[in-house]
Design an enzyme around this catalytic site. Structure first.
Site, PDB file in Angstrom:
ATOM      1  N   ARG A   1      -7.465  -0.567  -6.815  1.00  0.00           N
ATOM      2  CA  ARG A   1      -7.792   0.490  -5.850  1.00  0.00           C
ATOM      3  C   ARG A   1      -7.970   1.790  -6.640  1.00  0.00           C
ATOM      4  NH1 ARG A   1      -4.161   1.050  -0.563  1.00  0.00           N
ATOM      5  NH2 ARG A   1      -6.046   2.047   0.282  1.00  0.00           N
TER       6      ARG A   1
ATOM      7  N   GLN B   1      -1.628   2.355   9.953  1.00  0.00           N
ATOM      8  CA  GLN B   1      -0.353   2.518   9.247  1.00  0.00           C
ATOM      9  C   GLN B   1       0.665   3.282  10.115  1.00  0.00           C
ATOM     10  OE1 GLN B   1      -3.371   3.088   7.882  1.00  0.00           O
ATOM     11  NE2 GLN B   1      -3.406   2.714   5.676  1.00  0.00           N
TER      12      GLN B   1
ATOM     13  N   ASP C   1      -1.988  10.658  -2.048  1.00  0.00           N
ATOM     14  CA  ASP C   1      -2.359   9.647  -3.042  1.00  0.00           C
ATOM     15  C   ASP C   1      -2.771  10.263  -4.358  1.00  0.00           C
ATOM     16  OD1 ASP C   1      -2.950   8.604  -0.180  1.00  0.00           O
ATOM     17  OD2 ASP C   1      -2.627   6.840  -1.427  1.00  0.00           O
TER      18      ASP C   1
ATOM     19  N   ASN D   1      -5.514  12.255   0.682  1.00  0.00           N
ATOM     20  CA  ASN D   1      -4.598  11.453   1.479  1.00  0.00           C
ATOM     21  C   ASN D   1      -5.414  10.632   2.468  1.00  0.00           C
ATOM     22  OD1 ASN D   1      -1.775  10.743   2.004  1.00  0.00           O
ATOM     23  ND2 ASN D   1      -2.053  11.744   3.975  1.00  0.00           N
ATOM     24  N   LYS D   2      -4.705   9.825   3.272  1.00  0.00           N
ATOM     25  CA  LYS D   2      -5.388   8.946   4.218  1.00  0.00           C
ATOM     26  C   LYS D   2      -6.435   9.676   5.037  1.00  0.00           C
ATOM     27  CE  LYS D   2      -5.097   5.620   4.369  1.00  0.00           C
ATOM     28  NZ  LYS D   2      -6.006   4.740   3.604  1.00  0.00           N
TER      29      LYS D   2
ATOM     30  N   ARG E   1       0.861  -1.169   0.000  1.00  0.00           N
ATOM     31  CA  ARG E   1       0.000   0.000   0.000  1.00  0.00           C
ATOM     32  C   ARG E   1       0.896   1.217   0.000  1.00  0.00           C
ATOM     33  NH1 ARG E   1       2.609   1.981   3.686  1.00  0.00           N
ATOM     34  NH2 ARG E   1       1.102   3.673   3.654  1.00  0.00           N
ATOM     35  N   GLY E   2       0.247   2.371  -0.248  1.00  0.00           N
ATOM     36  CA  GLY E   2       1.053   3.583  -0.422  1.00  0.00           C
ATOM     37  C   GLY E   2       1.137   3.903  -1.898  1.00  0.00           C
ATOM     38  N   ALA E   3       0.779   5.108  -2.274  1.00  0.00           N
ATOM     39  CA  ALA E   3       0.640   5.437  -3.696  1.00  0.00           C
ATOM     40  C   ALA E   3       1.853   5.060  -4.547  1.00  0.00           C
ATOM     41  CB  ALA E   3       0.302   6.927  -3.824  1.00  0.00           C
TER      42      ALA E   3
END
Ligand SMILES: CSC[C@H]1O[C@H](OP(=O)(O)O)[C@H](O)[C@@H]1O
Length: 345
Positions: free
Chosen positions: A89, A196, A237, A247-248, A46-48
């Site tokens: 995603r 995270q 992201d 973002n998150k 995960r993570g752009a």
């Protein structure tokens, strides 16, 4: 400590299983577009930026898997592989940036044999990974210059080595600041529901002996009001053409609090995360994930049975709350559409 979030080994892609860190450190192997897509969807990776690198390898793996098929079946299979990866995603634009780049490479050698196409795509995936580390280090240097010695910097989620090919965007700024001799310290909020911050950012910083303090998400305002936060640096992201930042989930709250307390709010943002095709954050697709992630954590549930649950995985911070975007081409203060367009000239 070098973190190889993704690595090529024995003609397969291996990715650290981020669902089980820090309790266990294991690699999972992948040999096709569909398996990589599942690894992205289930957040093994995960993570752009890391998602973009994984997708690039997913395309290369599919070409290697199909290289003995007829050209017609190869092309049909490859198109299906691209579609499967694109559906994994919706929010991180790096996924679609990487797929567009790999499709461009495929088209440039489409007349060659499938084996040649496969090798060319694998070479491009290796370059995407290597480039990500170079870009993160360039961003890190620009971002480090923003942080005074002794700065106490809050970050949300994980924009570290684990969210990229191995250096990090927001945490890459912290690594570069430490490399530059600055005694910065990190405040990591836990980042419910996937944790995270508590699981990944805290682990990365502890591994590297960078001072890190874990707080719950709802402590951010208190810490700022106590004067214990000097700056905020987060990842992203997708950044829209007007500078709005996805973002998150929870990032928007941190940005509002930072503005209330006159604390600079920076977003570490490789150019591959800027989506000039989207005018504002209102058009950024926000992933809604399983309610199971909110009921508790993994097998331990504490929410009342029958309760309605929401789980948007991202939110949008309006550009006017962003002090600056830290990119590999420098820091864009008060980002707006003209400044972002200038980045791509
Ligand atoms: C360096 S981008 C990392 C970015 O991705 C995270 O989302 P997720 O863990 O769901 O992939 C979060 O938004 C981070 O800021």
């Amino acid at each position: 400590m070098k973190v190889e979030t993704l690595r090529w080994s024995h003609n397969q892609l291996e990715m650290i299983d981020q669902r089980i860190l820090p309790a266990a450190f294991e690699y999972v192997s992948y040999d096709s577009a569909s398996s990589v897509a599942e690894g992205i969807r289930s957040m093994v990776v995960r993570g752009a930026p890391a998602i973009g690198v994984a997708a690039a390898y997913g395309v290369a793996l599919e070409a290697l898997r199909l290289q003995s098929e007829s050209m017609a079946d190869f092309n049909i299979g490859m198109d299906a592989g691209f579609s499967t990866l694109a559906a994994s995603r919706p929010t991180a634009v790096n996924l679609f940036w990487a797929l567009a780049r790999m499709r461009g490479v495929w088209e440039s050698v489409a007349e060659q044999s499938s084996a040649t196409v496969a090798q060319r795509l694998l070479a491009e995936a290796h370059e995407v990974l290597a480039e990500d580390i170079r870009i993160n280090k360039a961003m890190g240097a620009y971002g480090a210059a923003l942080l005074p010695d002794g700065a106490r910097v809050l970050t949300h989620c994980n924009a570290g080595a684990l969210a990229t090919a191995g250096w990090g965007t927001a945490l890459g700024v912290f690594r570069s600041a430490v490399e530059a001799g600055k005694n910065i310290s990190v405040i990591a909020d836990e980042t419910r529901p996937f944790l995270q911050g508590a699981r990944l950012t805290a682990w990365e910083m502890v591994q590297e002996n960078i001072p890190v303090t874990l707080i719950t998400d709802n402590m951010a305002g208190y810490m700022m009001a106590q004067g214990e936060v000097d700056a905020v640096v987060v990842g992203t992201d997708r950044v829209a053409a007007n500078g709005d930042v996805a973002n998150k989930i929870g990032t928007y709250m941190v940005a509002v609090l930072a503005r209330r307390h006159d604390i600079p709010f920076y977003v570490a943002c490789p150019l591959s995360t800027i989506d000039m095709s989207i005018a504002s954050g209102a058009s950024i697709p926000i992933e809604e994930r399983s309610e199971d992630e909110v009921k508790g954590f993994r097998e331990t549930h504490w929410a009342a049975e029958g309760v309605t649950i929401r789980n948007p995985a991202f939110d949008v911070t309006p550009a006017e709350l962003v002090t600056g975007l830290i990119t590999e081409r420098g820091v864009i203060l008060c980002p707006d559409a003209p400044k972002l367009r200038e980045l791509f000239r």
